[in-house]
Design a protein around this motif. Structure first.
Motif, PDB file in Angstrom:
ATOM      1  N   LYS A  70     -43.611  -9.592   9.886  1.00 36.05           N
ATOM      2  CA  LYS A  70     -42.860  -8.732  10.784  1.00 36.05           C
ATOM      3  C   LYS A  70     -43.351  -7.282  10.680  1.00 36.05           C
ATOM      4  CE  LYS A  70     -38.450  -8.095  13.175  1.00 36.05           C
ATOM      5  NZ  LYS A  70     -37.003  -8.523  13.288  1.00 36.05           N
ATOM      6  N   LYS A  71     -42.887  -6.666   9.429  1.00 36.21           N
ATOM      7  CA  LYS A  71     -43.404  -5.690   9.108  1.00 36.21           C
ATOM      8  C   LYS A  71     -44.628  -5.101   9.498  1.00 36.21           C
ATOM      9  CE  LYS A  71     -42.766  -1.862   5.511  1.00 36.21           C
ATOM     10  NZ  LYS A  71     -42.304  -1.709   4.342  1.00 36.21           N
ATOM     11  N   CYS A  72     -45.715  -5.950   9.136  1.00 31.99           N
ATOM     12  CA  CYS A  72     -46.973  -5.466   9.574  1.00 31.99           C
ATOM     13  C   CYS A  72     -47.526  -5.458  10.987  1.00 31.99           C
ATOM     14  CB  CYS A  72     -47.916  -6.687   8.759  1.00 31.99           C
ATOM     15  SG  CYS A  72     -47.942  -6.655   7.019  1.00 31.99           S
ATOM     16  N   LYS A  73     -46.725  -6.090  11.747  1.00 28.50           N
ATOM     17  CA  LYS A  73     -47.062  -6.250  12.969  1.00 28.50           C
ATOM     18  C   LYS A  73     -46.675  -5.079  13.695  1.00 28.50           C
ATOM     19  CE  LYS A  73     -45.857 -10.957  14.557  1.00 28.50           C
ATOM     20  NZ  LYS A  73     -44.817 -11.886  15.099  1.00 28.50           N
ATOM     21  N   SER A  74     -46.044  -3.991  13.042  1.00 32.02           N
ATOM     22  CA  SER A  74     -45.634  -2.718  13.703  1.00 32.02           C
ATOM     23  C   SER A  74     -46.865  -1.604  13.227  1.00 32.02           C
ATOM     24  CB  SER A  74     -44.536  -2.123  13.286  1.00 32.02           C
ATOM     25  OG  SER A  74     -44.431  -2.042  11.953  1.00 32.02           O
ATOM     26  N   TYR A  75     -47.915  -2.111  12.533  1.00 32.11           N
ATOM     27  CA  TYR A  75     -49.114  -1.158  11.995  1.00 32.11           C
ATOM     28  C   TYR A  75     -50.245  -1.620  12.578  1.00 32.11           C
ATOM     29  CZ  TYR A  75     -45.721   0.675   8.495  1.00 32.11           C
ATOM     30  OH  TYR A  75     -44.801   1.343   8.173  1.00 32.11           O
ATOM     31  N   ASP A  76     -51.188  -0.560  12.801  1.00 31.01           N
ATOM     32  CA  ASP A  76     -52.483  -0.960  13.457  1.00 31.01           C
ATOM     33  C   ASP A  76     -53.542  -1.312  12.089  1.00 31.01           C
ATOM     34  OD1 ASP A  76     -52.257   0.105  16.039  1.00 31.01           O
ATOM     35  OD2 ASP A  76     -52.040   1.823  15.120  1.00 31.01           O
ATOM     36  N   VAL A  77     -53.282  -0.675  11.033  1.00 37.75           N
ATOM     37  CA  VAL A  77     -53.970  -1.298   9.719  1.00 37.75           C
ATOM     38  C   VAL A  77     -53.120  -1.230   8.602  1.00 37.75           C
ATOM     39  CG1 VAL A  77     -55.941  -0.321   8.203  1.00 37.75           C
ATOM     40  CG2 VAL A  77     -55.976   0.076  10.689  1.00 37.75           C
ATOM     41  N   VAL A  78     -53.334  -2.487   7.970  1.00 35.08           N
ATOM     42  CA  VAL A  78     -52.608  -2.574   6.701  1.00 35.08           C
ATOM     43  C   VAL A  78     -53.835  -3.018   5.443  1.00 35.08           C
ATOM     44  CG1 VAL A  78     -51.014  -4.341   5.327  1.00 35.08           C
ATOM     45  CG2 VAL A  78     -50.711  -3.847   7.802  1.00 35.08           C
ATOM     46  N   HIS A  79     -53.711  -2.096   4.570  1.00 39.14           N
ATOM     47  CA  HIS A  79     -54.832  -1.832   3.575  1.00 39.14           C
ATOM     48  C   HIS A  79     -54.158  -2.179   2.094  1.00 39.14           C
ATOM     49  CE1 HIS A  79     -57.998   0.872   1.641  1.00 39.14           C
ATOM     50  NE2 HIS A  79     -58.006  -0.387   0.812  1.00 39.14           N
ATOM     51  N   PHE A  80     -54.723  -3.218   1.646  1.00 37.28           N
ATOM     52  CA  PHE A  80     -54.125  -3.747   0.350  1.00 37.28           C
ATOM     53  C   PHE A  80     -55.076  -3.219  -0.708  1.00 37.28           C
ATOM     54  CE2 PHE A  80     -52.880  -6.598   3.573  1.00 37.28           C
ATOM     55  CZ  PHE A  80     -51.436  -6.947   3.347  1.00 37.28           C
ATOM     56  N   THR A  81     -54.493  -2.676  -1.698  1.00 39.79           N
ATOM     57  CA  THR A  81     -55.334  -1.822  -2.554  1.00 39.79           C
ATOM     58  C   THR A  81     -55.612  -2.706  -3.841  1.00 39.79           C
ATOM     59  OG1 THR A  81     -53.739  -0.777  -3.536  1.00 39.79           O
ATOM     60  CG2 THR A  81     -55.041   0.391  -1.841  1.00 39.79           C
ATOM     61  N   ASN A  82     -54.908  -3.754  -4.127  1.00 36.45           N
ATOM     62  CA  ASN A  82     -55.011  -4.627  -5.339  1.00 36.45           C
ATOM     63  C   ASN A  82     -55.660  -6.040  -5.334  1.00 36.45           C
ATOM     64  OD1 ASN A  82     -54.872  -5.259  -8.168  1.00 36.45           O
ATOM     65  ND2 ASN A  82     -52.573  -5.701  -7.828  1.00 36.45           N
ATOM     66  N   TYR A  83     -56.775  -6.158  -4.321  1.00 38.02           N
ATOM     67  CA  TYR A  83     -57.199  -7.515  -4.352  1.00 38.02           C
ATOM     68  C   TYR A  83     -56.550  -8.445  -3.197  1.00 38.02           C
ATOM     69  CZ  TYR A  83     -60.026  -6.274  -8.376  1.00 38.02           C
ATOM     70  OH  TYR A  83     -60.858  -5.578  -9.493  1.00 38.02           O
ATOM     71  N   ALA A  84     -55.347  -8.641  -3.837  1.00 34.12           N
ATOM     72  CA  ALA A  84     -54.343  -9.769  -3.037  1.00 34.12           C
ATOM     73  C   ALA A  84     -53.964  -9.284  -1.666  1.00 34.12           C
ATOM     74  CB  ALA A  84     -53.133 -10.135  -3.876  1.00 34.12           C
ATOM     75  N   MET A  85     -54.155 -10.396  -0.555  1.00 34.59           N
ATOM     76  CA  MET A  85     -53.557 -10.206   0.837  1.00 34.59           C
ATOM     77  C   MET A  85     -53.020 -11.503   1.342  1.00 34.59           C
ATOM     78  SD  MET A  85     -57.242 -10.089   3.095  1.00 34.59           S
ATOM     79  CE  MET A  85     -56.064 -10.192   4.316  1.00 34.59           C
TER      80      MET A  85
END
Length: 365
Positions: free
Chosen positions: A68-83
């Motif tokens: 739900k939180k991710c829906k409010s962003y255009d880009v989500v950047h995971f910096t430690n491999y896992a997504m």
């Protein structure tokens, strides 16, 4: 543009990925347009073990509340491999793949961590809308192993961490071990003391140069990791325990003081994704003896003294150049002045911003 940076539990720990994440977040905040938003997501697992923390983190990023939180962003950047396993439809997911070490050298990892790391890397390769790598060497590795995703792989270099580029040096170390060691001439290595760092060859080479008449010491600064017991046994076998200083974790100010006072840094890795330590040494005009692998050549260029990987005599030869004072400081300084401008965070961050915008524009187009 709204961007969420997910640190993968690393900022609080203070690892290399933690520093990368902290600088990325800060520079984005300072350089995006006024109407853009940049937030940092840090997940705290308390006092859990590493294994438990990884599981908790995977559950967290796959939870309904996180989606739900991710829906409010255009880009989500995971910096430690896992997504996450599943993505929000209108959000673009970016992941930084720092290396493919668990594929290239699985023998340097514990069995469980190798399985975990390979799993999350494969998932990220498959699911990410864009894959950022920290060097051309890693981009080529991923493209070669997974050719179908080569068009979504982009190189975005990290920059020099500024705490290692200043002149404020303390008179004393914070570490009692370092203060008691009375260091004068010494070789330095910093980082986790683990099998993948290939410290066995450094210990063997150091034992060889100690057969000549010199007062050099070897400082190994960092936490013990997978394979550390083998290193301890080797030091005892060669009877050099009085000349090898093992510090455990040290502060940033202690590391800076070591950079300023060491005779040379030894960087023997069999594999690296980028190697920010190289930049830190260059910024402090500290000679570097490096394994001759693609990433080390890419970053250190003409500044490094390269030895043949796996050849202890090649490493001894380079270490003796330091012992015998055969290094030209003037040439090193000129190389440093040429290399360092390439790795200024405030300039490099524009590459990240451009990649985010292109990802969104291509989607909308």
């Amino acid at each position: 543009m709204k961007i969420l940076i997910d640190d993968g539990m690393q900022v609080k720990i203070g690892t290399g990925i933690g520093k990368y994440t902290s600088y990325l977040y800060k520079e984005l905040k300072d350089n995006v347009d006024n109407n853009d938003v940049v937030d940092l997501e840090q997940f705290n697992t308390g006092n859990s073990s590493k294994k438990a923390s990884r599981l908790k983190y995977l559950f967290h990023i796959n939870s309904y509340s996180y989606q739900k939180k991710c829906k409010s962003y255009d880009v989500v950047h995971f910096t430690n491999y896992a997504m996450p396993f599943f993505k929000c439809k209108n959000t673009k997911y970016v992941v930084t793949i720092h290396d493919l070490a668990s594929f290239a050298h699985p023998e340097t990892f514990s069995s469980l961590y190798k399985i975990y790391n390979q799993f999350i890397v494969k998932l990220a390769i498959k699911n990410a809308d864009a894959i950022f790598t920290v060097s051309n060497s890693i981009k080529q590795e991923i493209s070669s192993k997974w050719p179908k995703v080569k068009n979504k792989i982009f190189v975005a270099y990290p920059g020099l961490y500024s705490e290692y580029d200043n002149e404020k040096i303390k008179n004393k170390f914070d570490s009692d071990i370092l203060n008691k060691s009375e260091l004068k001439d010494f070789f330095l290595f910093s980082g986790t003391l683990e099998k993948r760092k290939n410290l066995k060859i450094v210990i063997e080479a150091f034992a060889k140069i100690k057969k000549s008449d010199n007062n050099f010491k070897l400082v190994l600064a960092g936490r013990p990791g997978f394979g550390f017991d083998e290193y301890k046994e080797l030091i005892n076998k060669f009877n050099i325990e009085n000349d090898v200083v093992i510090t455990g974790y040290i502060s940033s100010s202690d590391l800076l003081k070591l950079y300023k006072e060491a005779s040379a840094y030894v960087f023997p890795s069999i594999y690296e994704g980028f190697g920010s330590t190289q930049l830190e040494c260059i910024a402090n005009n500290l000679p570097i003896i490096l394994s001759d692998i693609p990433t080390n050549r890419e970053v250190s260029e003409g500044y490094g003294l390269f030895f043949k990987l796996g050849d202890v005599n090649s490493l001894v030869e380079k270490m003796l150049k330091i012992v015998n004072r055969e290094i030209d400081d003037f040439d090193l300084n000129n190389e440093a002045k040429r290399i360092l401008p390439k790795y200024v965070w405030s300039n490099l961050i524009q590459d990240y911003i451009t990649l985010y915008r292109n990802l969104l524009n291509n989607c909308r187009g």
